[in-house]
Design an enzyme around this catalytic site. Structure first.
Site, PDB file in Angstrom:
ATOM      1  CD  GLU A  10       0.662  -0.501   3.111  1.00  0.00           C
ATOM      2  OE1 GLU A  10       1.335  -0.099   4.071  1.00  0.00           O
ATOM      3  OE2 GLU A  10       0.803  -1.647   2.614  1.00  0.00           O
ATOM      4  CG  ASP A  11       4.676   0.833   1.701  1.00  0.00           C
ATOM      5  OD1 ASP A  11       4.264  -0.018   0.883  1.00  0.00           O
ATOM      6  OD2 ASP A  11       5.638   0.624   2.461  1.00  0.00           O
TER       7      ASP A  11
END
Length: 731
Positions: free
Chosen positions: A639-640
């Site tokens: 997600e980062d």
């Protein structure tokens, strides 16, 4: 006596014609109208190749029946406007686009359009929630001589369940008509449908209803697209190139478009103005010596073959874009990509997306009837004007035209703005980062977007919201989560903390959470925290401009938190943080990959200790298609990385790394959390997979490498004191 009078009258007329002739030529030479032509407005140009007079000339080629049908269709179409031929009630539930199921093979170009619609966040498979409908029938090429020409469209569309005489339908078309008249007739009744059509005439364009579409070739990329040829963000780029004006293309001796292209040799000088044409087009151009061949053809063809088109294009300050058989030309988008200013000779052409794009900032309009004034117009251009025009060509190309996906997205955003209570202003469309990345649902004021803080003399707020992602049970008051909360609470810049509890075990009781936090509140969210993407949800409790993301085991001091925040306030459009990562091209695997090596270069900042603007939470949730978030949800990872992809995609800028006061290595994290996934091989394998797949979904690699870093130690650097002690060595 009568003979003398007649001869006197003829002599007087002859003298008058000579005076007019030399007077006009003098005006051409001294540039008497150069300045007015340089700023000529498109709406004042009436074409001798695409005007009402020309329409009459086209009618002469048609049978009486076709003329009546064309007149009837034109009259009916011209009455349509959004208020009369569009049902706004269908859009009350939101803007959704329904694509009829494909039942047959379509052309490569139409297949790309269809795929872009299906990948859009507005796509729906439910026709009853749709605001706009798109045909599955290929309407791109309506030239009866083309192999992509679809037959019996009229019968087929009338059988569609939701056709409703075309209401709320949009029809895509690139080519209409055929040899010899090339009319704009589509050969079927569009009813009350909107047209997204290339090469549209201002006389046929229904302003605010139709969409003028760009002319694209079959090889136009589906996603990503080629970057602009030059990077023109700085003002010290020399605006002029080797050639002042360039063009290379076909010329026509007869028919529509021949008046302009067949006359270009008059202003070609082979030095700073290079306009190369060839007679070679069609299969039998040499056989038809009278129609398609003349005494200049052989010489023109030799010079034409001697010059490479791309070298000419990339080395020309201005690129001539004359009309062809139709008003539009492939040269238009090619010039935008090359950073060469399009010089348009196509009177009456409604430029692509003219409803929202201010083309006066990127192109120059000429008049086909005043061809001899073109050299004086381009020579009168000043360096600051040329630089601004070239910068705008690069912005427009990369934002709206470099791929089929962006072109379709622009079309859908225009339609969405028409039915939206908060349409985007022209300022958003014509300035970086462009309207596609500025969602009007987020805010109706520019002060809320990080990209406009500087230009609007607006600064971000002096507080941040800490969002902590927690995945582990808490047993002791000295746990990493509680220790982090106490550290953050010591910052004078924090407004509140939000803990996203993504753990099988319930969170600790209220009385077990750290006390003595002063005015700082801690909000624990447990409901619907089912995906790792939830850490980037635009929670209504986040009211500050800045969001400081933390993993529960982040080992930052309060000073480091405050320093990162002070740096972010100078760069509010970027991600600013501590752990940095990079990407690289893996030639062995023939794909993009992920790197965690500690080097001087990086392209990502991990959001376990990073600060960014809250608008990116809104973009992450509402801008990205489900294809991106599905990868994150399935792996519960990356997600980062996706947030870094998104921010770099929008800003065209790398993140900014700030450095710790102490050495920061993964071993420190491991000591605080033995189960940390940072050291697991599967974790890195997944992240390599994510990087490569995100590139495929974006269509290009948006991440940018940087070597810059902000170091807090420099504030206590003793260099100034040493200079006082050893000033004899100071240079």
């Amino acid at each position: 006596m009568q003979a003398i009078q007649r001869y006197s009258l003829l002599l007087a007329v002859g003298i008058l014609l000579i005076i007019l002739y030399y007077g006009l030529n003098t005006n051409f030479k001294n540039g008497g109208k150069t300045r007015s032509l340089f700023t000529l407005r498109r709406e004042n140009l009436r074409s001798f190749t695409d005007s009402e007079d020309h329409s009459f000339a086209e009618d002469l080629h048609m049978s009486p029946k076709h003329r009546r049908e064309r007149a009837s269709e034109s009259k009916k179409r011209q009455k349509c406007r959004m208020e009369s031929c569009f049902d706004l009630s269908r859009c009350r539930k939101g803007f959704k686009v329904y694509l009829y199921p494909l039942e047959e093979r379509v052309s490569e170009t139409y297949s790309k359009l269809v795929s872009a619609i299906q990948d859009s966040r507005y796509y729906t498979t439910d026709p009853y929630e749709a605001c706009v409908f798109v045909l599955s029938i290929d309407t791109v090429d309506r030239d009866v001589l083309s192999q992509d020409y679809s037959k019996n469209i009229q019968t087929r569309i009338e059988q569609l369940e939701h056709w409703n005489n075309g209401k709320n339908h949009v029809i895509f078309n690139l080519y209409s008509g055929t040899w010899p008249d090339y009319t704009e007739n589509l050969d079927f009744d569009i009813g009350e449908a909107m047209l997204a059509k290339a090469s549209m005439s201002i006389h046929k364009f229904r302003n605010g209803f139709d969409i003028s579409f760009p002319l694209i070739g079959k090889d136009h990329p589906q996603k990503g697209g080629e970057r602009g040829h030059v990077y023109l963000s700085s003002n010290n780029i020399p605006p002029f190139r080797h050639y002042l004006l360039g063009f290379k293309g076909k010329r026509y001796l007869t028919g529509i478009g021949s008046e302009t292209r067949n006359s270009l040799y008059h202003i070609h000088n082979g030095e700073d103005i290079v306009l190369l044409t060839t007679c070679r087009h069609g299969k039998s151009w040499q056989k038809k010596a009278i129609e398609l061949n003349d005494t200049r053809c052989e010489t023109d063809n030799i010079e034409y073959d001697r010059t490479d088109y791309k070298k000419l294009l990339y080395n020309a300050t201005f690129s001539l874009v004359p009309r062809g058989r139709r008003l539009g030309s492939y040269r238009f988008l090619e010039a935008l990509q090359a950073g060469s200013i399009p010089f348009l000779l196509s009177n009456g052409w409604e430029l692509p997306f003219s409803e929202v794009i201010d083309w006066k900032k990127a192109v120059i309009w000429g008049d086909e009837r005043l061809l001899l004034q073109v050299p004086s117009i381009v020579r009168s251009a000043k360096q600051p004007d040329i630089l601004q025009l070239r910068q705008q060509t690069q912005f427009l190309w990369e934002t709206y035209f470099s791929s089929v996906e962006k072109i379709v997205s622009t079309t859908l955003e225009i339609l969405k703005d028409r039915v939206s209570p908060q349409p985007r202003s022209p300022l958003l469309w014509n300035n970086f980062p462009g309207a596609l990345a500025l969602l009007s649902e987020y805010s109706d004021t520019l002060h809320q977007y990080p990209f406009f803080y500087g230009p609007l003399a607006h600064k971000p707020g002096n507080q941040f919201t800490a969002v902590i992602y927690a995945t582990s049970r808490v047993h002791l008051s000295s746990s990493p989560l509680f220790r982090l909360i106490r550290t953050i609470a010591k910052s004078s810049n924090v407004q509140k903390m939000i803990v996203l509890w993504h753990c099988d075990a319930p969170p600790p009781q209220t009385n077990r959470w750290p006390g003595d936090l002063g005015h700082i509140s801690v909000i624990v969210k447990t409901r619907n925290i089912t995906s790792i993407s939830n850490r980037f949800h635009p929670y209504p409790e986040i009211t500050t401009d800045a969001v400081f993301g933390f993993d529960e085991d982040s080992l930052l001091t309060t000073d480091e938190i405050d320093f990162a925040f002070s740096v972010w306030k100078e760069f509010p459009e970027r991600i600013v943080g501590y752990p940095a990562r990079g990407h690289y091209w893996d030639s062995a695997q023939n794909r993009w990959s992920y790197s965690s090596k500690w080097t001087n270069e990086y392209s990502m900042i991990l959001t376990g200790a990073a600060i960014y603007h809250r608008y990116y939470n809104f973009l992450y949730t509402n801008f990205l298609s489900s294809a991106f978030t599905d990868i994150v949800d399935q792996s519960q990872n990356c997600e980062d990385i996706l947030l870094n992809f998104l921010v770099s995609h929008v800003t065209k800028l790398p993140p900014i790394k700030v450095t710790h006061r102490k050495v920061y290595k993964e071993s420190m994290l491991a000591s605080s959390s033995k189960s940390s996934s940072w050291l697991q091989m599967d974790h890195f394998t997944q992240r390599k997979f994510c990087v490569d797949n995100f590139v495929k979904l974006f269509g290009y690699m948006p991440l940018l490498r940087s070597k810059a870093r902000m170091d807090p130690l420099l504030f206590k650097d003793p260099v100034s004191n040493l200079r006082v002690l050893y000033n004899m060595y100071a240079a």
